[in-house]
Motif scaffolding. Structure first.
Motif, PDB file in Angstrom:
ATOM      1  N   GLN A   1       4.357 -19.500  -4.846  1.00 43.06           N
ATOM      2  CA  GLN A   1       4.030 -19.737  -6.248  1.00 43.06           C
ATOM      3  C   GLN A   1       5.077 -19.147  -7.175  1.00 43.06           C
ATOM      4  O   GLN A   1       5.404 -19.718  -8.210  1.00 43.06           O
ATOM      5  N   ILE A   2       5.613 -17.967  -6.770  1.00 43.29           N
ATOM      6  CA  ILE A   2       6.642 -17.339  -7.617  1.00 43.29           C
ATOM      7  C   ILE A   2       7.865 -18.242  -7.696  1.00 43.29           C
ATOM      8  O   ILE A   2       8.432 -18.463  -8.767  1.00 43.29           O
ATOM      9  N   VAL A   3       8.240 -18.811  -6.552  1.00 45.61           N
ATOM     10  CA  VAL A   3       9.406 -19.711  -6.546  1.00 45.61           C
ATOM     11  C   VAL A   3       9.125 -20.926  -7.421  1.00 45.61           C
ATOM     12  O   VAL A   3       9.979 -21.375  -8.189  1.00 45.61           O
ATOM     13  N   LYS A   4       7.877 -21.444  -7.316  1.00 47.17           N
ATOM     14  CA  LYS A   4       7.529 -22.601  -8.140  1.00 47.17           C
ATOM     15  C   LYS A   4       7.553 -22.246  -9.632  1.00 47.17           C
ATOM     16  O   LYS A   4       7.996 -23.024 -10.472  1.00 47.17           O
ATOM     17  N   LEU A   5       7.038 -21.052  -9.916  1.00 48.03           N
ATOM     18  CA  LEU A   5       7.041 -20.606 -11.304  1.00 48.03           C
ATOM     19  C   LEU A   5       8.468 -20.515 -11.826  1.00 48.03           C
ATOM     20  O   LEU A   5       8.768 -20.929 -12.962  1.00 48.03           O
ATOM     21  N   PHE A   6       9.352 -19.997 -10.982  1.00 49.98           N
ATOM     22  CA  PHE A   6      10.757 -19.909 -11.386  1.00 49.98           C
ATOM     23  C   PHE A   6      11.321 -21.305 -11.650  1.00 49.98           C
ATOM     24  O   PHE A   6      12.014 -21.527 -12.642  1.00 49.98           O
TER      25      PHE A   6
ATOM     26  N   PHE B   1      12.182 -12.538 -10.813  1.00 48.93           N
ATOM     27  CA  PHE B   1      11.318 -13.143  -9.795  1.00 48.93           C
ATOM     28  C   PHE B   1      11.727 -12.681  -8.400  1.00 48.93           C
ATOM     29  O   PHE B   1      10.899 -12.581  -7.495  1.00 48.93           O
TER      30      PHE B   1
ATOM     31  N   MET C   1       1.888 -15.448  -2.086  1.00 48.67           N
ATOM     32  CA  MET C   1       2.210 -15.553  -3.497  1.00 48.67           C
ATOM     33  C   MET C   1       3.663 -15.978  -3.736  1.00 48.67           C
ATOM     34  O   MET C   1       4.004 -16.466  -4.794  1.00 48.67           O
ATOM     35  N   ASN C   2       4.505 -15.704  -2.698  1.00 43.67           N
ATOM     36  CA  ASN C   2       5.929 -15.971  -2.904  1.00 43.67           C
ATOM     37  C   ASN C   2       6.225 -17.419  -3.226  1.00 43.67           C
ATOM     38  O   ASN C   2       7.106 -17.719  -4.034  1.00 43.67           O
TER      39      ASN C   2
ATOM     40  N   VAL D   1      15.163 -27.915 -20.733  1.00 42.44           N
ATOM     41  CA  VAL D   1      14.736 -28.606 -21.959  1.00 42.44           C
ATOM     42  C   VAL D   1      15.461 -28.012 -23.176  1.00 42.44           C
ATOM     43  O   VAL D   1      15.914 -28.737 -24.057  1.00 42.44           O
TER      44      VAL D   1
ATOM     45  N   THR E   1       1.526 -13.854   1.317  1.00 39.83           N
ATOM     46  CA  THR E   1       2.760 -14.545   0.966  1.00 39.83           C
ATOM     47  C   THR E   1       2.441 -15.601  -0.075  1.00 39.83           C
ATOM     48  O   THR E   1       1.331 -16.070  -0.138  1.00 39.83           O
TER      49      THR E   1
ATOM     50  N   LEU F   1      11.985 -25.443 -18.127  1.00 41.53           N
ATOM     51  CA  LEU F   1      11.855 -25.102 -19.552  1.00 41.53           C
ATOM     52  C   LEU F   1      13.224 -24.849 -20.182  1.00 41.53           C
ATOM     53  O   LEU F   1      13.527 -25.344 -21.272  1.00 41.53           O
ATOM     54  N   PHE F   2      14.047 -24.086 -19.485  1.00 40.73           N
ATOM     55  CA  PHE F   2      15.364 -23.764 -20.032  1.00 40.73           C
ATOM     56  C   PHE F   2      16.253 -25.010 -20.086  1.00 40.73           C
ATOM     57  O   PHE F   2      17.072 -25.161 -20.995  1.00 40.73           O
TER      58      PHE F   2
ATOM     59  N   LEU G   1       9.418 -11.271  -5.525  1.00 40.24           N
ATOM     60  CA  LEU G   1       9.430 -11.763  -4.139  1.00 40.24           C
ATOM     61  C   LEU G   1       9.551 -10.624  -3.149  1.00 40.24           C
ATOM     62  O   LEU G   1       8.926 -10.628  -2.085  1.00 40.24           O
TER      63      LEU G   1
ATOM     64  N   ILE H   1      10.297 -22.365 -14.986  1.00 44.96           N
ATOM     65  CA  ILE H   1      11.103 -21.714 -16.036  1.00 44.96           C
ATOM     66  C   ILE H   1      12.467 -22.410 -16.144  1.00 44.96           C
ATOM     67  O   ILE H   1      12.987 -22.630 -17.242  1.00 44.96           O
ATOM     68  N   VAL H   2      13.034 -22.761 -14.973  1.00 49.96           N
ATOM     69  CA  VAL H   2      14.323 -23.475 -14.977  1.00 49.96           C
ATOM     70  C   VAL H   2      14.187 -24.777 -15.775  1.00 49.96           C
ATOM     71  O   VAL H   2      15.043 -25.123 -16.607  1.00 49.96           O
TER      72      VAL H   2
END
Lengths: 486, 446
Positions: free
Chosen positions: A4-9, B358, A1-2, A18, B446, A15-16, B362, A12-13
């Motif tokens: 995807q979390i980095v990609k999600l972040f 995040f 999942m990590n 923009v 992960t 979006l901000f 992680l 968000i970057v």
């Protein structure tokens, strides 16, 4: 999942980013356009929160000031004109919703304390609020009042009075007047008055046929170009033929061979018509231009509220020396020649100041809220239309006008006065209602003739009277007010 | 390690308190050109409250992320000064809510140390979350603001359920997806080159989609709807790793939103104003235009603190130049007074919070913790995006609050509960990172 979390972040970057991009666009890149939007009241409202500086007469009388209304966030300033209609011209008005005019407009920067970007950042850091500076003018309260009262009695017209040696404008009055305090309620009504045109400054914007006052310019060109000397005589019959038209003296009077003094004293048309032809268009126009004809007057008012004087062509353009004109009629101030009262006052001032024309100046210093002089305006020369010798010869001739000629009503007891009358026939002038007997009456001159303190042009439109009857007394009253005031 | 973590938090709180003091000093100087010690007193109060919270954290969650609380305190301080500059009494309310928010923050930490318990009640929590969302439509207690049903008013108390239900929905989704993520991944079928989730497990997702559409129609708030659905997609993506799910979900949302935008008048009007604000500059388009104009006036450095115009000077009756400056358009006021640089600073704080949030996700070891931290961070960040995007015309303007900065009790209290949950997850994750004994709890993904 990590992962995807980095990609999600990262998303968000983006979006901000923009948000930052849009904020930059509104606050910096598109800001100018947004500030100009009609729906945007902010620029005006912010202006209202600045205490605008005062405008003072030469003696310190307050002509315009800002009065605070409300407090805190509701604080705003409103312009007040304690002297009412007296200085409606040339000071003008300044109201957030209704705009600005004349001196208020052309000196907006000083009056609002407008500063450089750096200065305003410094102010922000030190917590200083933007505050306007005061401007001290040269305007003479008493003389302006005399001029206004005389004009009101005489009719629509204007008076311009200039100190010859400095160019200080002491009087700039225009009738019909308006009260700047009433602009917020009445602006539309004032605009609609098509005949009285109270918002129109007849002194600087109004152009009228100068009539015989222009003979001083023709004489100056004659003397300056060497076409004549004060002793030169020209035969002046009752009428002459001028390019197929008849150019005649009053009552067709035949003056015989006379010199400048006699010709100017009695305002002999045929004499000056011939002088004009003798001088030639090139030299006449050169002298005119040196006096300021054909240029926006060098006075500190908004350019769109100033008019050029000169021979006006069909499209409203100023004709130059190569354009065909009826020279003899131009020489006596007729043809399509038009001049502002300010221009005629400049001619009088240049002659009075030994041939040197000073820039007409309404103000002399800017003073900040702590009383420090921030800016000072020194007298400056605009041009030297004639030599001191020519000026002296013209003065002598102009003295004759007042002492024994057509301008005797301008005489002041105990003070020698030099001047020239003018009466231009303006039949069918729509501004006057189209009457057949309407004249533009003028007087221009200066006093004392031997040591000039003041040069004045007075102009009255829509009158059935002559320059000596209606304009010369105004000259006298205003000159006396200034000379006695000193 | 432990004391080091908390010491960093303490060290970060000091400049926050100083900033608040300086902010108040600037406001006072602007208002009356006097520099009393009031700003120092306010600064001291603020610092005392933060210090108490910090000591509580030191005892209860010694290993929790040291920067999240100071960052959120920074936003609160910023908001307090900004609101104070608009209206003193509003700032007093806000300060009370700040304290109340910290009390709930402490209570959440106190009673949810074992936050897995939330998983057990996930359907109850989801039901409550959806029910309170509908409360604004109930006669008698419902409150309509600008056409949207966002508030509930019981006696003197009023609150915005969406602020709380966003947390409930995230808890539910995190728990549900933790359990079903495997089947969602494994059962997926490729049809016409598109990976679709298995129909059986697709049902609950349709329910969430339906719920957000329902919100659009029922409480008529595009902003909340967008915020909820985006959080859902974020979690779905993180849980399954299938980008195609996100695309399908987005397409469904767009179709639904488009449909309702053209049929529900209020939503339709919001979209129309967004696209054509100049059609009615004094009416419907007034707020967004004034928001943009306020930003245009700010420029790079802004007009200076307290120098911006919020009301029309001398207007009778009083009229707003920047409508809802303390809530919806507070960001525009920030751009107006502090300029592009100040605004970028605010966005940077939100970005840092997102980064720390995040990071918590992680570091977390189990699926629920990961998804919970992700969801909470995502919903928080997206809320900031929805309102800032609204006032900068990126998306239609809706009545969502700017977390911790906007005036509003529900917002500040709910967001402190959100922070509490994040810190709970963080504390455990970081403790387990130190003491690898907890490793076996991890699901090894992960």
């Amino acid at each position: 999942m990590n992962r995807q979390i980095v990609k999600l972040f990262s998303f968000i970057v983006v979006l901000f980013a923009v948000l930052v991009a849009f904020t930059s666009y509104w606050s910096v890149f598109d800001a100018k356009n947004l500030k100009a939007q009609e729906a945007n009241q902010r620029p005006l409202l912010e202006q209202q929160q600045i205490r605008r500086g005062r405008i003072l007469a030469a003696d310190g009388t307050v002509i315009a000031k800002s009065v605070a209304r409300g407090q805190g966030d509701g604080l705003r300033f409103i312009r007040k004109y304690p002297e009412g209609a007296l200085f409606g011209h040339p000071i003008g008005y300044s109201f957030v919703q209704y705009g600005q005019s004349e001196f208020e407009q052309s000196h907006d920067e000083e009056l609002t304390g407008e500063e450089s970007e750096f200065g305003s950042i410094l102010d922000q850091l030190t917590g200083q609020k933007q505050e306007g500076d005061d401007i001290v003018t040269n305007l003479d309260l008493g003389a302006q009042r005399v001029a206004s009262e005389d004009l009101e009695a005489a009719g629509f017209g204007a008076v311009v009075a200039i100190e010859p040696s400095t160019g200080e404008v002491k009087v700039l009055a225009s009738n019909a007047p308006y009260n700047p305090n009433e602009v917020p309620e009445n602006l539309n009504k004032l605009f609609k008055e098509k005949i009285a045109t109270p918002l129109y400054n007849r002194g600087t914007q109004g152009r009228y046929p100068p009539g015989s006052t222009f003979k001083v310019v023709t004489a100056a060109a004659g003397l300056e170009s060497g076409a004549i000397t004060p002793e030169t005589t020209i035969n002046a019959p009752g009428s002459i033929d001028d390019e197929g038209h008849e150019l005649a003296n009053d009552f067709n009077q035949d003056w015989g061979s006379i010199s400048l003094d006699t010709a100017l004293t009695n305002s002999v048309n045929t004499w000056f018509g011939q002088l004009g032809q003798k001088v030639g268009q090139a030299d006449l126009f050169t002298t005119m231009e040196k006096f300021g004809f054909g240029s926006i007057p060098p006075i500190d008012l908004p350019e769109d509220e100033l008019s050029e004087s000169g021979v006006v062509g069909e499209a409203g353009e100023i004709l130059r020396r190569k354009d065909p004109v009826d020279l003899a009629r131009v020489a006596i101030g007729q043809e399509r020649l038009l001049a502002t009262p300010l221009q005629i006052a400049m001619v009088a001032a240049a002659v009075a100041n030994h041939g040197k024309l000073m820039k007409p100046q309404i103000w002399n210093r800017v003073v900040d809220s702590d009383g420090r002089i921030v800016k000072k305006l020194a007298p400056s020369t605009y041009s030297e239309p004639v030599s001191a010798k020519t000026a002296e010869e013209l003065t002598t001739a102009m003295e004759g006008v007042v002492s024994e000629g057509t301008g005797t009503n301008a005489a002041i007891s105990g003070v020698p006065v030099a001047g020239k009358t003018g009466t231009a026939e303006t039949p069918g002038n729509e501004a006057c209602g189209g009457g057949e007997e309407e004249n533009q009456a003028w007087f221009m001159g200066f006093a004392p003739a031997d040591n000039p303190k003041i040069a004045i042009a007075a102009s009255v439109e829509c009158t059935e009277q002559f320059g000596n009857d209606v304009a010369a007394p105004i000259f006298r009253d205003v000159a006396e007010a200034i000379l006695n005031g000193e | 390690m432990r004391s080091g973590t908390r010491n960093r938090e303490l060290a970060a709180l000091v400049p926050v308190a100083l900033l608040l003091t300086a902010g108040f000093a600037a406001v006072f100087a602007q208002e009356s050109s006097r520099l009393g010690n009031l700003s120092v007193i306010y600064g001291a109060y603020f610092f005392a409250v933060c210090l108490a919270t910090h000591i509580y954290l030191r005892i209860r969650l010694p290993d929790a992320d040291p920067y999240l609380f100071p960052l959120m305190a920074l936003l609160t301080a910023f908001g307090l000064v900004m609101i104070y500059r608009i209206d003193e009494s509003l700032a007093r309310d806000q300060a009370n809510w700040f304290v109340l928010g910290l009390v709930l923050f402490a209570l959440t930490i106190q009673f949810l140390r074992d936050y897995e318990i939330l998983e057990r009640y996930r359907y109850t929590i989801a039901a409550i979350g959806l029910l309170i969302l509908m409360a604004p439509r109930l006669p008698g207690i419902g409150e309509q603001v600008n056409g949207a049903y966002l508030g509930v008013k019981v006696g003197p108390l009023s609150f915005q359920p969406a602020e709380f239900s966003k947390i409930a929905i995230v808890i539910f989704l995190a728990s549900y997806l933790r359990e079903n993520r495997e089947v969602l991944i494994v059962g997926a079928r490729r049809i016409l080159g598109v990976t679709l989730p298995p129909l059986k497990h697709f049902g609950p997702m349709l329910v969430v989609w339906g719920a957000s559409m329902f919100m659009l129609v029922f409480i008529r708030d595009l902003g909340s709807s967008l915020m909820f659905f985006a959080a859902f997609l974020a979690l779905l993506y993180v849980a399954t790793g299938r980008f195609s799910f996100v695309v399908i979900g987005m397409a469904m949302f767009v179709v639904g939103a488009w449909f309702f935008a053209t049929t529900v008048p209020h939503v339709h009007q919001r979209v129309e104003i967004w696209l054509h604000p100049y059609h009615d500059p004094r009416g419907a388009g007034y707020q967004i235009l004034q928001s943009i104009f306020a930003q245009a006036d700010g420029g790079l450095f802004g007009k200076g603190f307290g120098q911006g115009l919020i009301t029309i000077p001398g207007a009778h009756p009083p009229a707003a130049l920047l409508p809802a400056a303390q809530t919806d358009t507070i960001y525009s006021l920030i751009v107006n007074e502090l300029g592009l640089f100040g605004a970028c600073g605010v966005i940077l704080i939100y970005l840092l919070i997102a980064a720390r949030g995040f990071k918590v996700a992680l570091l977390a070891n189990d699926g629920f913790s990961k998804l919970l931290a992700t969801g909470l961070t995502a919903v928080f960040s997206i809320q900031a995006f929805v309102i800032i995007g609204g006032v900068t015309r990126v998306i239609p303007l809706t009545g969502v609050t700017l977390p911790f900065v906007s005036y509003g009790g529900s917002s500040i209290v709910a967001n402190f509960v959100l922070l509490a949950l994040l810190l709970l997850v963080s504390d455990r994750a970081r403790r387990e990172a130190v003491q690898p004994a907890g490793r076996d709890l991890a699901l090894g993904v992960t």
